[in-house]
Design an enzyme around this catalytic site. Structure first.
Site, short mmCIF file in Angstrom:
data_model
loop_
_atom_site.label_atom_id
_atom_site.label_comp_id
_atom_site.label_asym_id
_atom_site.label_seq_id
_atom_site.Cartn_x
_atom_site.Cartn_y
_atom_site.Cartn_z
N LYS A 153 31.81 42.23 43.90
CA LYS A 153 32.56 41.30 43.05
C LYS A 153 32.25 39.88 43.51
O LYS A 153 32.26 39.62 44.73
CB LYS A 153 34.07 41.59 43.17
CG LYS A 153 34.95 40.77 42.24
CD LYS A 153 36.43 41.16 42.38
CE LYS A 153 37.32 40.45 41.37
NZ LYS A 153 38.74 40.83 41.46
N SER A 189 40.89 41.91 36.84
CA SER A 189 39.80 40.97 36.88
C SER A 189 38.48 41.56 37.37
O SER A 189 37.43 40.96 37.12
CB SER A 189 40.17 39.80 37.80
OG SER A 189 40.30 40.24 39.15
N SER A 213 43.97 44.37 39.59
CA SER A 213 42.57 44.13 39.25
C SER A 213 41.57 45.14 39.75
O SER A 213 40.40 45.07 39.37
CB SER A 213 42.15 42.76 39.75
OG SER A 213 42.59 41.80 38.85
N1 GLN Z 1 45.92 40.50 35.71
C1 GLN Z 1 46.62 40.00 36.86
C2 GLN Z 1 46.54 38.50 36.87
O1 GLN Z 1 46.00 37.98 35.98
C3 GLN Z 1 46.08 40.59 38.11
C4 GLN Z 1 44.80 40.01 38.52
C5 GLN Z 1 44.33 40.52 39.83
O2 GLN Z 1 44.80 41.56 40.32
N2 GLN Z 1 43.45 39.76 40.44
O3 GLN Z 1 47.01 37.85 37.74
#
Ligand code: GLN
Length: 492
Positions: free
Chosen positions: A79, A158, A182
């Site tokens: 990532k 994400s 995410s």
């Molecule tokens: N969708 C969540 C957010 O937008 C979680 C994102 C994540 O876990 N990095 O914060």
């Protein structure tokens, strides 16, 4: 027989390498070819094929010398939130243009030390803020699974690039991070497995921070066993991260097949939301039956503060993000947009460098931390967080793991939620409480829905007991017997 990384698990590939069926160079070449064929999916921000082949050659030499590590010769995707020494690291943000760290994140350094091979840096929502990988400066990643009429779908987020890299089959595994879901939500939407370990299990050092008290790194792979291997490689104490926990890392693969006989699995009643998608509700029922049939005792439990988790999360996470992102000022990293004085340079740089979602979070975070609103929002959210953590502590006095759906829906079309941040935030309803409590959780792919799209179940475990969590996940995996793969339409 041609070597197809899409059909190999990490465990299979390690066996093949050990038996000399193929070399890491051959496997890596096949992976690079598949990665390049997957360009239409926009998964990779920076490909590192030369580096991959160099690492693969070194791996083959180590194996020949009898010095192979845990993951020796296995090509994986990273990532683009993990700093990689000398390799462009963007967090999918314009503001990090040209940023090449002079250091390697602890988690990736550990994987390289075990012999893993880096294929490239993969896409994500900008600074990991999102649930669809659409907020990336580099454009959305396309889910390898398509809609019935061929619509292009989001891979979740994400860590959508990580999940898509595994689902498309060019990477055997991937690193990812999970602040509110995410790892688990994109794993579910792409039909792969992903585990968010306990907060403190994997070092955060060298991973670009979103919300430091919630961020946790973990792996994705095709199977529970592959995740166990990758987690083993990434986890462990790191003196450079003050929140890293000094506990031994058990051999996660060793206990995987121990079954669930005698374990108690909790079903939290508050997760049965009004208007729950009937296919998701049915899957949850099936999950209970699978565990019961395997010898577990399934009991109803209550996590009474669940309802408030999403609201608390969307205060705490932006608050921490607004502080973490203050460092991107046009002086220390990446992009600089000049102005007539220092303040204008900051404004121009941050205005041009951050995308809409990141700007929205910085504004929310700054607002809830401001003197007049701190107690009304931030302090309240922190109190709720303590109550949510207590819910889990109490539940885990009665049960060994908790079963829920991972996501309220399957993958949705690109663009479907882009104008509605609240609809997007609802994707995290089943995953955020886990980060607020700091406990580990895993998503296991189970089946395809009536639209032919993957769904997953989430299991939540006791702090630092990833071994039991993986074992229960293995039991679901066995019962579900999920073998579906997307048709490789992108390489036609
Ligand atoms: N969708 C969540 C957010 O937008 C979680 C994102 C994540 O876990 N990095 O914060």
């Amino acid at each position: 027989m041609s070597l197809d990384p899409a059909r190999l698990t990490i465990a299979d590939a390690l066996a093949g390498l050990a038996k000399k069926d193929f070399t890491s160079v051959e496997l890596t070449e096949a992976s690079i070819k598949a990665m390049q064929a997957a360009k239409p999916l926009n998964v990779v921000i920076t490909e590192t094929p030369e580096k991959a082949l160099e690492m693969a050659r070194a791996s083959d030499a180590r194996r020949a010398a009898g010095q192979a590590g845990l993951l020796d010769g296995i090509p994986i995707a990273v990532k683009d939130l993990f700093c990689t020494d000398g390799v462009l690291t963007t967090a999918a943000s314009h503001i990090l243009d040209g940023f090449k760290p002079a250091y390697e994140s602890t988690a990736t350094a550990k994987l390289w030390a075990e012999g893993a091979v880096m294929l490239g840096k993969v896409n994500l929502d900008e600074f990991a803020m999102g649930s669809s990988t659409e907020s990336s400066y580099y454009g959305p990643t396309v889910n390898p699974w398509r809609g019935k009429a061929g619509e292009k779908l989001v891979p979740g987020g994400s860590s959508g690039g990580s999940a898509a890299a595994v689902a498309a089959g060019f990477a055997l595994g991937a690193t990812a991070t999970d602040t509110g879901g995410s790892i688990r939500q994109p794993a579910a939407l792409c039909g792969v497995t992903g585990i968010k370990p306990t907060y403190g299990r994997v070092s955060r050092w060298g991973i670009i921070a979103y919300a430091s008290s919630l961020d946790q790194a973990g792996p994705m792979g095709k199977t529970v066993r592959d995740c166990a291997l990758l987690l083993q490689g990434m986890a462990g104490f790191d003196a450079k991260d003050s929140t890293s926990v000094d506990l031994p890392v058990p051999d996660y693969s060793a206990s995987l097949e121990a079954g669930v006989k005698g374990l108690r699995i909790g079903i939290p009643r508050e997760y049965r939301m009004d208007g729950m998608n009937p296919e998701i509700a049915a899957l949850w029922e099936r999950g209970k039956e699978w565990l019961r049939a395997a010898g577990a005792e399934v009991v109803d439990i209550s996590l009474p503060h669940t309802y408030h988790a999403l609201a608390a999360y969307y205060i705490v996470a932006p608050a921490e993000a607004s502080s973490n992102l203050a460092r991107y000022d046009g002086v220390r990293y990446g992009l600089r947009v000049p102005g007539k004085d220092l303040t204008e340079m900051y404004e121009n740089t941050r205005g041009a460098g951050f995308g809409r979602e990141v700007q929205r979070r910085i504004m929310i975070g700054t607002y809830v931390l401001s003197a007049g609103y701190y107690d009304a929002y931030y302090t309240k959210a922190q109190k709720l967080r303590t109550l949510i953590k207590k819910d889990f502590d109490q539940a885990f006095q009665r049960v060994d793991a908790i079963l829920t759906p991972t996501s309220p829906n399957a993958a949705f079309p690109i663009g479907a939620n882009s104008d509605d941040p609240v609809a997007m935030y609802l994707n995290d309803v089943f995953t955020v409480p886990i980060n607020l409590a700091g406990v580990p959780a895993i998503s296991v792919p189970t089946n395809l829905n009536s639209e032919g799209l993957p769904l997953g179940l989430q299991l939540i475990g006791k702090p630092f007991d990833e071994a039991t969590l993986l074992r229960v996940a293995r039991s679901i995996e066995q019962a579900a017997d999920y073998k579906a793969m997307p048709e490789a339409w992108w390489s036609k």
